[in-house]
Design an enzyme around this catalytic site. Structure first.
Site, short mmCIF file in Angstrom:
data_model
loop_
_atom_site.label_atom_id
_atom_site.label_comp_id
_atom_site.label_asym_id
_atom_site.label_seq_id
_atom_site.Cartn_x
_atom_site.Cartn_y
_atom_site.Cartn_z
CB CYS A 1 -1.03 0.04 1.39
SG CYS A 1 -0.20 0.28 2.79
CG ASN B 1 4.40 -1.69 4.86
OD1 ASN B 1 5.81 -1.90 5.64
ND2 ASN B 1 3.64 -2.52 5.15
CG ASP C 1 -4.56 4.84 3.01
OD1 ASP C 1 -5.00 4.75 4.41
OD2 ASP C 1 -3.71 5.21 2.45
#
Length: 165
Positions: free
Chosen positions: A16, A19, A132
């Protein structure tokens, strides 16, 4: 490292942006599922960041709180950034969203062995992006990521087991 190149272990890497949220959740969930199946010794599992903002630090506190709340109490991780060697060590590198996938495609060396896949394509037909949760203020956003990741990792492992038979 005994990774995919050695032929003895399957190897997956979760990516991602930083992290600290999605990829460590995915790594922890995947490891937990493998542990419950008695398959930990068959896999090499890791996570890493696209960017270097958090390298050397721990995952976000909300990530760790969510993992603990969901029963994963033994996960430890130090944030790291993806590197060129990863594209040769891991069978599959999973991104969490379209930007991760684009970034991975941009940095993947020609001739490397890793297959790039979006984790969200497993387990859920309606939503392939794993959003996210970092910028929100709700712990529920982290819990939603956890739940989505569990479905995706379970579906990936099921598909992987079907390939064996």
């Amino acid at each position: 490292m005994e990774g995919a190149g050695s032929g003895s272990k399957k190897a997956v890497l979760f990516i991602c942006l930083g992290n600290i949220c999605r990829s460590p959740i995915a790594e922890a969930v995947f490891l937990d599922l493998l542990k419950k199946k008695g398959q930990l010794d068959e896999w090499h599992v890791d996570s890493a960041a696209i960017g270097d903002w958090h390298v050397g630090g721990p995952p976000d506190k909300r990530t760790m709180k969510t993992l603990k709340k969901k029963g994963i109490n033994d996960y430890h991780h130090i944030v790291r950034q993806i590197n060129v060697e990863d594209f040769y060590k891991f069978d599959v590198i999973f991104g969490m969203d379209e930007q991760n996938m684009s970034d991975l495609e941009d940095i993947q060396p020609k001739g490397s062995k890793s297959v790039l896949e979006m984790l969200g394509t497993y387990g859920s037909k309606c939503k392939t992006t794993i959003d996210d949760p970092y910028y929100g203020s709700r712990i529920e956003d982290f819990e939603d990521v956890f739940d989505q990741v569990v479905r995706c990792c379970e579906a990936y492992l099921k598909k992987n087991e079907e390939k064996k038979s």
